[in-house]
Design a protein around this motif. Sequence first.
Motif, PDB file in Angstrom:
ATOM      1  N   ASP A  80      -4.837   6.427 -11.255  1.00 19.07           N
ATOM      2  CA  ASP A  80      -5.790   4.804 -10.486  1.00 19.07           C
ATOM      3  C   ASP A  80      -5.107   3.649 -10.822  1.00 19.07           C
ATOM      4  O   ASP A  80      -5.159   2.897 -10.995  1.00 19.07           O
ATOM      5  N   SER A  88      -3.021   0.494 -10.462  1.00 22.75           N
ATOM      6  CA  SER A  88      -3.481  -0.766  -9.832  1.00 22.75           C
ATOM      7  C   SER A  88      -2.889  -1.765 -11.551  1.00 22.75           C
ATOM      8  O   SER A  88      -2.896  -3.384 -10.989  1.00 22.75           O
ATOM      9  N   GLU A 114       0.903  -1.304  -0.115  1.00 24.91           N
ATOM     10  CA  GLU A 114       0.106  -0.199  -0.207  1.00 24.91           C
ATOM     11  C   GLU A 114       0.446   0.705   0.088  1.00 24.91           C
ATOM     12  O   GLU A 114       0.524   2.235  -1.165  1.00 24.91           O
ATOM     13  N   THR A 115       1.835   1.416   0.741  1.00 22.55           N
ATOM     14  CA  THR A 115       2.634   2.353   0.619  1.00 22.55           C
ATOM     15  C   THR A 115       3.496   2.182  -0.642  1.00 22.55           C
ATOM     16  O   THR A 115       3.388   3.951  -1.108  1.00 22.55           O
ATOM     17  N   ARG A 120       0.063  -2.881  -9.915  1.00 18.36           N
ATOM     18  CA  ARG A 120       0.528  -3.929  -8.725  1.00 18.36           C
ATOM     19  C   ARG A 120       0.297  -5.418  -9.180  1.00 18.36           C
ATOM     20  O   ARG A 120       0.084  -6.330  -8.569  1.00 18.36           O
ATOM     21  N   ALA A 149       1.865   1.680  -3.183  1.00 15.66           N
ATOM     22  CA  ALA A 149       1.077   1.675  -4.047  1.00 15.66           C
ATOM     23  C   ALA A 149       1.090   3.948  -3.802  1.00 15.66           C
ATOM     24  O   ALA A 149       1.180   4.235  -4.955  1.00 15.66           O
ATOM     25  N   ALA A 150       0.828   4.271  -2.734  1.00 14.62           N
ATOM     26  CA  ALA A 150       1.293   5.850  -2.379  1.00 14.62           C
ATOM     27  C   ALA A 150       1.984   5.991  -3.242  1.00 14.62           C
ATOM     28  O   ALA A 150       2.128   6.735  -4.000  1.00 14.62           O
TER      29      ALA A 150
END
Length: 253
Positions: free
Chosen positions: A135, A139, A114-115, A142, A117-118
């Motif tokens: 976004d 995605s 998550e970090t 990921r 991806a941010a």
Amino acid sequence: MAVRSAPDLENGSSNGVMEKLIEPAHTEKHFTSGEIVRDIIIGVSDGLTVPFALAAGLSGANAPSSIVLTAGLAEVAAGAISMGLGGFLAAKSEADHYYRELKREQEEIINVPETEAAEVAEILSEYGLEPEEYDPVVSALRRKPQAWLDFMMKFELGLEKPDPKRALQSAVTIAASYIAGGLVPLIPYMFIPKASEAVVTSVGVTLLALLFFGYVKGRFTGNKPFRSALETTLIGAIASAAAFGMARAVQSS
């Protein structure tokens, strides 16, 4: 006055589009040998100035040409080995740094996705993309861990994957360039027995070589060639003049 019919207009428009479609594709030309050129510049510039200064200094001490030549060749050999080794270790260190960061980034993608991806979103937002635009990119990355890792290495850390042959290539390029540059100021001592006469020829030959090298360096690096030639020559002249003056001062003391 003749008026073109609708089909003629359509054909004309169609022909214009077709002409654009069949135009030769744009070919981009980029200079991609920057690292090799950098190694050549390092090797040649030091090769021209250091043996030149040494030979000038020994000539100032009234050493015979044979002694100047022997000392100069010894310095060229030692300098080539030293600088080649330095280039090898520098390239090796860059590669080691890349793979350390690669391993760290890989662990972060696995442990704190998550970090990471941010961070991707933040990087893309710096390019002016809005959340609804970046976004889908986040995605997609990921879902593709390797592409995600490559993206983070390049855009977060600014690191490119090193060529595995880079270290050896750098060592050989710098060493060979140093030898090529270092032999230039020593050539007159091979043919003129008296050092006080050989040094005059050496100065002229080396300054011409520095001018030529500086000009070529400027062309490759995107700087003004003539300004680069003058700067390179000035640095070499100052180095040799300093060495010559010091030798004279030591001899007279």
